[in-house]
Design a protein around this motif. Structure first.
Motif, PDB file in Angstrom:
ATOM      1  N   LEU A 200     -42.685  23.915 -23.053  1.00 41.68           N
ATOM      2  CA  LEU A 200     -42.347  25.235 -22.601  1.00 41.68           C
ATOM      3  C   LEU A 200     -43.058  25.554 -21.395  1.00 41.68           C
ATOM      4  O   LEU A 200     -42.548  26.587 -20.764  1.00 41.68           O
ATOM      5  N   VAL A 201     -44.311  25.168 -21.313  1.00 41.42           N
ATOM      6  CA  VAL A 201     -45.064  25.753 -20.084  1.00 41.42           C
ATOM      7  C   VAL A 201     -44.391  25.251 -19.053  1.00 41.42           C
ATOM      8  O   VAL A 201     -44.357  25.823 -17.775  1.00 41.42           O
ATOM      9  N   CYS A 202     -43.916  24.114 -18.983  1.00 41.08           N
ATOM     10  CA  CYS A 202     -43.220  23.387 -17.840  1.00 41.08           C
ATOM     11  C   CYS A 202     -42.107  24.277 -17.397  1.00 41.08           C
ATOM     12  O   CYS A 202     -41.729  24.517 -16.113  1.00 41.08           O
ATOM     13  N   HIS A 203     -41.137  24.678 -18.529  1.00 41.87           N
ATOM     14  CA  HIS A 203     -39.847  25.337 -18.170  1.00 41.87           C
ATOM     15  C   HIS A 203     -40.277  26.780 -17.658  1.00 41.87           C
ATOM     16  O   HIS A 203     -39.701  27.307 -16.662  1.00 41.87           O
ATOM     17  N   ALA A 204     -41.449  27.312 -18.260  1.00 37.53           N
ATOM     18  CA  ALA A 204     -41.722  28.656 -17.774  1.00 37.53           C
ATOM     19  C   ALA A 204     -42.055  28.534 -16.336  1.00 37.53           C
ATOM     20  O   ALA A 204     -41.611  29.470 -15.558  1.00 37.53           O
ATOM     21  N   HIS A 205     -42.848  27.707 -15.943  1.00 31.65           N
ATOM     22  CA  HIS A 205     -43.555  27.704 -14.553  1.00 31.65           C
ATOM     23  C   HIS A 205     -42.349  27.323 -13.410  1.00 31.65           C
ATOM     24  O   HIS A 205     -42.476  27.735 -12.485  1.00 31.65           O
ATOM     25  N   ARG A 206     -41.495  26.562 -13.963  1.00 32.58           N
ATOM     26  CA  ARG A 206     -40.266  26.067 -13.238  1.00 32.58           C
ATOM     27  C   ARG A 206     -39.221  27.262 -12.959  1.00 32.58           C
ATOM     28  O   ARG A 206     -38.288  26.989 -12.426  1.00 32.58           O
ATOM     29  N   GLU A 211     -33.169  26.341 -20.374  1.00 31.73           N
ATOM     30  CA  GLU A 211     -33.974  25.175 -21.098  1.00 31.73           C
ATOM     31  C   GLU A 211     -35.092  25.719 -22.009  1.00 31.73           C
ATOM     32  O   GLU A 211     -35.210  25.148 -23.235  1.00 31.73           O
ATOM     33  N   TRP A 212     -35.793  26.651 -21.678  1.00 35.59           N
ATOM     34  CA  TRP A 212     -36.976  27.225 -22.365  1.00 35.59           C
ATOM     35  C   TRP A 212     -36.550  27.901 -23.641  1.00 35.59           C
ATOM     36  O   TRP A 212     -37.105  27.616 -24.783  1.00 35.59           O
ATOM     37  N   ARG A 213     -35.356  28.634 -23.675  1.00 34.42           N
ATOM     38  CA  ARG A 213     -35.019  29.477 -24.893  1.00 34.42           C
ATOM     39  C   ARG A 213     -34.608  28.605 -26.141  1.00 34.42           C
ATOM     40  O   ARG A 213     -35.372  28.814 -27.233  1.00 34.42           O
ATOM     41  N   PRO A 214     -33.879  27.655 -26.039  1.00 37.29           N
ATOM     42  CA  PRO A 214     -33.637  26.687 -27.311  1.00 37.29           C
ATOM     43  C   PRO A 214     -34.814  26.046 -27.800  1.00 37.29           C
ATOM     44  O   PRO A 214     -35.187  25.809 -28.918  1.00 37.29           O
ATOM     45  N   LEU A 215     -35.790  25.609 -26.712  1.00 40.40           N
ATOM     46  CA  LEU A 215     -36.995  24.994 -27.156  1.00 40.40           C
ATOM     47  C   LEU A 215     -37.952  25.751 -27.834  1.00 40.40           C
ATOM     48  O   LEU A 215     -38.666  25.499 -28.830  1.00 40.40           O
TER      49      LEU A 215
END
Length: 219
Positions: A200-206, A211-215
């Motif tokens: 989630l941190v990876c998706h947020a920073h990118r 991709e972040w929401r379903p995770l």
């Protein structure tokens, strides 16, 4: 009896493991090596129950019973190091893990060398020594791959975690994604949750919000 205790332990059936340990104990009375193996299995069970002080005592007693150069020395040193890490004694854990690697390398024990290098990575990461942690994680993975183990979700995930801490989110995501999928398929929810949080941190920073929401619903 001891083999059955180990099987139940690996399955997470700790009550059954302790029952078989109780049955095995009298059979180790006249054999120091067998008693050391019993203490090793007992220490792992205690560690799994978070009874860290008792686990440390059992690991120390096992080490006292074996001669230098014993085939079980590297594994026992690694176990003692893992216990000390859980007790928060990172300097002691580091020394034991280093000794485990040294003995395992002398004996040509590649699997233990891989495991104890991963432990050194864990200790370094807890110390905040991120580059050192990365180096040991990568060294651990090299040994696993040399043995033909291409799927190493825990070790790859650990490397992913330290890359997240370094802000290297693309590299981290490439390692975390397969680790998450593997642990999810195995039903190992604790590991899956830890690596999901890092993903989630990876998706947020990118800025990958799709991709972040379903995770985030699974985390």
């Amino acid at each position: 009896c001891l083999v059955l205790a180990k099987i139940h332990q690996m399955l997470g059936e700790l009550d059954a493991a302790e029952e078989w340990l109780g049955a095995a104990y009298p059979l180790t009375a006249d054999d120091a090596e067998r008693r050391a193996q019993w203490l090793q299995t007992h220490a792992v069970t205690l560690l799994d129950r978070a009874r860290h002080d008792e686990a440390a005592d059992a690991a120390r007693m096992a080490l006292d019973l074996i001669p230098p150069g014993s085939p079980s020395q590297a594994a026992l040193l690694g176990l003692a190091g893992e216990v000390e890490r859980h007790r928060g004694n990172l300097d002691a854990a580091w020394d034991l893990a280093r000794r485990s690697v040294d003995v395992a390398e002398r004996q040509g024990y590649m699997w233990r060398t891989a495991v104890s290098n991963n432990l050194l990575g864990e200790i370094a990461r807890e110390r905040g020594e991120l580059l050192s942690a990365e180096r040991f994680y990568r060294r651990s993975l090299q040994y696993y791959h040399a043995m033909g183990h291409d799927s190493t979700p825990l070790q790859s995930g650990n490397l992913g975690l330290v890359l997240v801490d370094q802000g290297r989110h693309d590299e981290a995501a490439a390692l975390l994604q397969p680790a998450i999928a593997m642990f999810r398929s195995q039903g190992r929810k604790g590991f899956e949750a830890a690596f999901l949080a890092a993903m989630l941190v990876c998706h947020a920073h990118r800025g990958s919000w799709k991709e972040w929401r379903p995770l985030s619903d699974r985390a």
